[in-house]
Design a protein around this motif. Structure first.
Motif, PDB file in Angstrom:
ATOM      1  N   CYS A 617       0.842  -1.198   0.000  1.00 19.24           N
ATOM      2  CA  CYS A 617       0.000   0.000   0.000  1.00 19.24           C
ATOM      3  C   CYS A 617       0.876   1.246   0.000  1.00 19.24           C
ATOM      4  CB  CYS A 617      -0.961  -0.024   1.186  1.00 19.24           C
ATOM      5  SG  CYS A 617      -2.096  -1.426   1.137  1.00 19.24           S
ATOM      6  N   THR A 618       0.647   2.141   0.944  1.00 18.21           N
ATOM      7  CA  THR A 618       1.427   3.386   0.938  1.00 18.21           C
ATOM      8  C   THR A 618       2.636   3.327   1.851  1.00 18.21           C
ATOM      9  OG1 THR A 618       0.032   4.284   2.699  1.00 18.21           O
ATOM     10  CG2 THR A 618      -0.604   4.784   0.437  1.00 18.21           C
ATOM     11  N   MET A 619       2.826   2.255   2.595  1.00 18.19           N
ATOM     12  CA  MET A 619       3.939   2.218   3.534  1.00 18.19           C
ATOM     13  C   MET A 619       5.279   2.345   2.824  1.00 18.19           C
ATOM     14  SD  MET A 619       2.783   2.128   6.591  1.00 18.19           S
ATOM     15  CE  MET A 619       4.101   1.523   7.634  1.00 18.19           C
ATOM     16  N   LYS A 620       5.399   1.765   1.641  1.00 15.06           N
ATOM     17  CA  LYS A 620       6.671   1.837   0.937  1.00 15.06           C
ATOM     18  C   LYS A 620       6.967   3.258   0.461  1.00 15.06           C
ATOM     19  CE  LYS A 620       4.729   0.589  -3.560  1.00 15.06           C
ATOM     20  NZ  LYS A 620       4.091  -0.590  -4.102  1.00 15.06           N
ATOM     21  N   LEU A 621       5.946   4.103   0.450  1.00 13.87           N
ATOM     22  CA  LEU A 621       6.120   5.470  -0.026  1.00 13.87           C
ATOM     23  C   LEU A 621       6.383   6.453   1.106  1.00 13.87           C
ATOM     24  CD1 LEU A 621       3.195   5.501  -2.607  1.00 13.87           C
ATOM     25  CD2 LEU A 621       5.592   4.913  -2.988  1.00 13.87           C
ATOM     26  N   ASN A 622       6.310   5.995   2.340  1.00 12.24           N
ATOM     27  CA  ASN A 622       6.541   6.888   3.467  1.00 12.24           C
ATOM     28  C   ASN A 622       8.029   7.161   3.631  1.00 12.24           C
ATOM     29  OD1 ASN A 622       3.863   7.108   4.095  1.00 12.24           O
ATOM     30  ND2 ASN A 622       3.893   5.588   5.718  1.00 12.24           N
ATOM     31  N   ALA A 623       8.375   8.428   3.685  1.00 13.18           N
ATOM     32  CA  ALA A 623       9.762   8.800   3.923  1.00 13.18           C
ATOM     33  C   ALA A 623      10.124   8.495   5.371  1.00 13.18           C
ATOM     34  CB  ALA A 623       9.956  10.289   3.633  1.00 13.18           C
ATOM     35  N   THR A 624      11.396   8.267   5.613  1.00 19.83           N
ATOM     36  CA  THR A 624      11.863   8.028   6.981  1.00 19.83           C
ATOM     37  C   THR A 624      11.497   9.200   7.882  1.00 19.83           C
ATOM     38  OG1 THR A 624      13.708   6.718   6.116  1.00 19.83           O
ATOM     39  CG2 THR A 624      13.881   7.489   8.379  1.00 19.83           C
ATOM     40  N   THR A 625      11.594  10.396   7.346  1.00 20.01           N
ATOM     41  CA  THR A 625      11.235  11.596   8.107  1.00 20.01           C
ATOM     42  C   THR A 625       9.785  11.544   8.567  1.00 20.01           C
ATOM     43  OG1 THR A 625      12.806  12.871   6.782  1.00 20.01           O
ATOM     44  CG2 THR A 625      11.172  14.115   8.028  1.00 20.01           C
ATOM     45  N   GLU A 626       8.922  10.962   7.752  1.00 25.72           N
ATOM     46  CA  GLU A 626       7.509  10.857   8.120  1.00 25.72           C
ATOM     47  C   GLU A 626       7.267   9.740   9.120  1.00 25.72           C
ATOM     48  OE1 GLU A 626       5.369  12.234   3.973  1.00 25.72           O
ATOM     49  OE2 GLU A 626       6.393  10.306   4.032  1.00 25.72           O
ATOM     50  N   MET A 627       8.092   8.718   9.110  1.00 22.75           N
ATOM     51  CA  MET A 627       7.916   7.590  10.018  1.00 22.75           C
ATOM     52  C   MET A 627       8.446   7.881  11.413  1.00 22.75           C
ATOM     53  SD  MET A 627       6.346   5.133   8.487  1.00 22.75           S
ATOM     54  CE  MET A 627       6.688   3.771   9.580  1.00 22.75           C
ATOM     55  N   MET A 628       9.457   8.710  11.518  1.00 26.64           N
ATOM     56  CA  MET A 628      10.104   8.950  12.811  1.00 26.64           C
ATOM     57  C   MET A 628       9.134   9.427  13.903  1.00 26.64           C
ATOM     58  SD  MET A 628      13.672  10.623  11.463  1.00 26.64           S
ATOM     59  CE  MET A 628      14.076  11.380  13.034  1.00 26.64           C
ATOM     60  N   PRO A 629       8.268  10.411  13.645  1.00 25.18           N
ATOM     61  CA  PRO A 629       7.389  10.895  14.720  1.00 25.18           C
ATOM     62  C   PRO A 629       6.363   9.859  15.194  1.00 25.18           C
ATOM     63  CG  PRO A 629       7.559  12.510  12.940  1.00 25.18           C
ATOM     64  CD  PRO A 629       8.154  11.241  12.439  1.00 25.18           C
ATOM     65  N   VAL A 630       6.134   8.828  14.410  1.00 27.82           N
ATOM     66  CA  VAL A 630       5.127   7.833  14.771  1.00 27.82           C
ATOM     67  C   VAL A 630       5.434   7.190  16.116  1.00 27.82           C
ATOM     68  CG1 VAL A 630       4.136   5.602  14.095  1.00 27.82           C
ATOM     69  CG2 VAL A 630       4.501   7.375  12.378  1.00 27.82           C
ATOM     70  N   THR A 631       6.701   7.063  16.462  1.00 25.57           N
ATOM     71  CA  THR A 631       7.081   6.386  17.703  1.00 25.57           C
ATOM     72  C   THR A 631       7.508   7.360  18.800  1.00 25.57           C
ATOM     73  OG1 THR A 631       9.323   6.069  16.818  1.00 25.57           O
ATOM     74  CG2 THR A 631       7.755   4.282  16.504  1.00 25.57           C
ATOM     75  N   TRP A 632       7.315   8.658  18.604  1.00 26.82           N
ATOM     76  CA  TRP A 632       7.636   9.621  19.661  1.00 26.82           C
ATOM     77  C   TRP A 632       6.592   9.521  20.772  1.00 26.82           C
ATOM     78  CZ3 TRP A 632       8.774  14.611  16.329  1.00 26.82           C
ATOM     79  CH2 TRP A 632       9.963  14.405  15.615  1.00 26.82           C
ATOM     80  N   PRO A 633       7.009   9.532  22.036  1.00 27.46           N
ATOM     81  CA  PRO A 633       6.060   9.385  23.153  1.00 27.46           C
ATOM     82  C   PRO A 633       4.940  10.416  23.156  1.00 27.46           C
ATOM     83  CG  PRO A 633       8.309   9.126  23.925  1.00 27.46           C
ATOM     84  CD  PRO A 633       8.400   9.580  22.498  1.00 27.46           C
ATOM     85  N   GLY A 634       5.234  11.621  22.680  1.00 32.17           N
ATOM     86  CA  GLY A 634       4.204  12.656  22.659  1.00 32.17           C
ATOM     87  C   GLY A 634       3.048  12.335  21.740  1.00 32.17           C
ATOM     88  N   PHE A 635       3.246  11.389  20.836  1.00 35.03           N
ATOM     89  CA  PHE A 635       2.169  10.941  19.947  1.00 35.03           C
ATOM     90  C   PHE A 635       1.650   9.559  20.328  1.00 35.03           C
ATOM     91  CE2 PHE A 635       4.455  13.899  16.998  1.00 35.03           C
ATOM     92  CZ  PHE A 635       3.411  14.808  16.841  1.00 35.03           C
ATOM     93  N   THR A 636       2.506   8.706  20.860  1.00 39.13           N
ATOM     94  CA  THR A 636       2.103   7.314  21.099  1.00 39.13           C
ATOM     95  C   THR A 636       1.319   7.122  22.386  1.00 39.13           C
ATOM     96  OG1 THR A 636       4.184   6.796  22.237  1.00 39.13           O
ATOM     97  CG2 THR A 636       4.110   6.442  19.854  1.00 39.13           C
TER      98      THR A 636
END
Length: 660
Positions: A617-636
């Motif tokens: 799907c779109t996961m292969k199109l996600n830049a590393t920069t876009e993936m990094m905040p996904v695991t930040w505690p302020g979001f998780t």
């Protein structure tokens, strides 16, 4: 590219030095008109290179005081504004085709430009005249994107959550976080459409299915679904299909999570079903039009009920029973399958997947062999390959959205396989004994809290058995919730006099002491949570305690002799009395789980190897920069039902509905 840049720079420098020598030798008069030629210098700051400057630009550069000069003597060149901008742009790194290459590709399709191709392809009737993004019209660079996300994260406030309702804090094992969630060898290709390049993921998803079937007590499970609410809606659709659409009423007990009830009501419209919510004791099947009933186990307010007789009565009326449940609770509770449930649904979120303000999370649906052809999502099965060796494949899958759309029951693209892999590895990492320890600890904390509240007085604790959620009746629920808020604690207010408090694996004894102070209303607390431990008893009735085994497959219990080696150093020779050393291994240690994860990922084709033809799907199109905040505690670490003022970063990132 770097070598070409160095060669070009040396050539430019050599030319400038020669011109400087000529100037010093008097070959170029400072008083004579200077004849300039367009500069061939290409700024290394430009992302795609720059066009040659015009003669007039070069001549004009001498007389503009704020231009930057390069070269020696009279060789002066202005630098473009574009060359001064940051070069870490998304298009430069992620859209590899240059404008020239795009034009060439369009020409190969018979069009002068990409715009001409779009004009010939997209009907004008469905186009928007213009799209304006005033805030981000120029686009953010990667570094600007990170700073923007840091700013949004700082606007979120992380309070300790005791809200529950199917969402819990969890410790994500670092080995899983780093090697699955943050690993492109797992997240870029996670949907296993093509078995021959997906054996690693298929094995992990088979582990997920095994985990679900063991804990629910039913023989069939899928891998996986979007979330608990939509899984319940899928089960509702199954009940409708089982009776071939002849019964159009679906009953939901009011002890289910509110969000699950709402989702089922919304989805029911598409199936022309009537959803009725009722108290368990008031459920009536006398109309003869009921296809199924949904109950929660444990209930949304924490109560544990014995559904044995309830299920028998429903079956006597030809009604299928759907049971929404909690995986951690099933470590200690009698499985729904043993209670007679036809379909079991739930979320695997608390098995090592952060709350993330509501998702996404991997849900599950388990049922009997009788209804396997009606199950949504994918089912992983063991087969053999062309050479007769064991192999895995999607034995049954809902792929009709590509082939037979008229018979599609769901869309497997939204099945959260990546998060199912995380949940499965959480079970592999902890094993049955580790999960039992976590479950007993969570239940013990809830029990200690109940004992402490009784000591405080003026607060009534519900008399029904519970696992991790304690229901409290008090004089003023909102006053207690406000006091908790001041201590950065979130509680669930059910009504003006009722509060529920849910515990999870991240809860500590210090958290309990803070809660006691909140519920004491300013009065001194004469005890600590630790001092209550000897008084805590199991709150689950013996008839509802789990007796059956679970997670017995070797993958969840890996230990034994892994390899035998001869000593490789003098220290080993001195310490060993044998010439062969046996190494104990188990996936419950970080290094062995790391090796297992790497073993699985090495079987798969991912973006680490090439572009993927299917299944990402779109996961292969996600830049590393876009993936990094996904695991930040302020979001998780934000509960989806936390007050909105604690989630301002999320709120700023969620687009508001357009006004007509």
């Amino acid at each position: 590219m770097e070598r070409a840049r160095k060669v070009a720079n040396r050539a430019i420098l050599k030319r400038l030095v020669n011109e400087s020598k000529q100037s010093r030798n008097g070959e170029m008069s400072s008083r004579s008109p200077v004849s300039y030629t367009p500069s061939r210098y290409v700024s290394s700051l430009s992302p795609f290179g720059s066009k040659n400057h015009s003669r007039s630009d070069s001549l004009g550069a001498r007389n503009v005081s704020n231009n930057v000069g390069f070269g020696v003597g009279s060789q002066i060149r202005s630098i473009s504004v574009e060359a001064l901008k940051s070069s870490d742009t998304f298009p430069r790194r992620h859209n590899s085709a240059t404008p020239e290459e795009q034009t060439k590709m369009a020409e190969s399709c018979g069009f002068d430009s990409l715009d001409a191709l779009i004009d010939a392809t997209v009907p004008k009737a469905i186009r928007i005249d213009s799209m304006k993004f005033p805030k981000f019209d120029g686009g953010l660079t990667e570094s600007q994107m990170i700073e923007h996300m840091k700013d949004l994260e700082s606007k979120n406030k992380i309070f300790k959550s005791f809200i529950g309702m199917g969402y819990y804090n969890t410790h994500v094992p670092p080995v899983i976080l780093r090697n699955i969630m943050e690993n492109p060898a797992w997240y870029t290709q996670y949907t296993p459409y093509q078995a021959e390049i997906s054996q690693g993921r298929l094995e992990s998803l088979l582990n997920f299915q095994t985990m679900i079937t063991d804990l629910t007590g039913l023989p069939m499970s899928n891998a996986s679904l979007l979330d608990e609410g939509t899984a319940a809606a899928e089960a509702m659709a199954m009940c409708n299909n089982i009776v071939k659409g002849k019964k159009k009423t679906f009953i939901i007990a009011n002890n289910c999570h509110p969000q699950t009830i709402d989702i089922c009501k919304t989805r029911a419209d598409g199936f022309d079903l009537k959803v009725v919510t009722a108290d368990l004791k008031d459920i009536d099947y006398s109309s003869g039009d009921v296809c199924g009933v949904l109950v929660q186990y444990p209930g949304t307010e924490g109560e544990i009920l014995d559904y044995g007789e309830f299920v028998k009565n429903a079956h006597a009326q030809g009604v299928k029973v759907v049971m929404a449940t909690d995986l951690l609770a099933l470590i200690m509770l009698k499985p729904p399958g043993e209670l007679g449930a036809d379909i079991v649904v739930g979320s695997a979120q608390r098995f090592g997947v952060p709350m993330g303000y509501g998702g996404p999370h991997a849900a599950f649906l388990a049922t009997s062999q009788e209804y396997k052809r009606m199950m949504p999502g994918r089912i992983i099965g063991v087969s053999v390959d062309s050479s007769g060796k064991p192999a895995l494949r999607m034995a049954m899958q809902t792929r009709e959205q590509h082939i037979r759309r008229d018979k599609a029951t769901s869309n497997i693209c939204t099945a959260q396989a990546l998060l199912a892999n995380m949940a499965a590895m959480y079970a592999v990492y902890h094993g049955p004994e580790g999960l039992k320890t976590i479950a007993q600890r969570v239940h013990g904390l809830a029990g200690a809290f109940a004992v402490g509240l009784k000591k405080l007085g003026n607060i009534e604790v519900q008399g029904l058995p519970f696992f991790d959620t304690v229901k409290v009746t008090c004089a003023d629920a909102h006053a207690i919730a406000d006091a908790a808020y001041k201590s950065e604690i979130n509680l669930r207010v059910v009504d003006a006099k009722t509060i529920t408090v849910s515990f999870d694996e991240t809860t500590t004894l210090d958290d309990l002491d803070k809660l006691f102070k909140v519920f004491a209303g300013g009065k001194p607390v004469s005890f600590t949570a630790a001092s209550l431990a000897p008084e805590v008893e199991n709150a689950i009735p013996s008839g509802l305690l789990r007796q059956s085994s679970y997670l017995t497959h070797q993958i969840f219990n890996m230990y034994g002799t892994f390899m035998k080696r001869r000593p490789t150093c003098s220290l080993q020779i001195k310490c060993a009395t044998l010439t062969i050393i046996c190494y104990l291994f188990r996936y419950h240690t970080e290094h062995e789980l790391l090796r297992y994860l790497h073993k699985l990922q090495s079987k798969d084709l991912s973006l680490c190897h090439s572009m993927i033809p299917l299944g990402s799907c779109t996961m292969k199109l996600n830049a590393t920069t876009e993936m990094m905040p996904v695991t930040w505690p302020g979001f998780t670490d934000i509960h989806p039902f936390a007050p909105s003022e604690q989630a301002q970063g999320y709120q700023a990132n969620i687009p508001l509905p357009r006004t007509p």
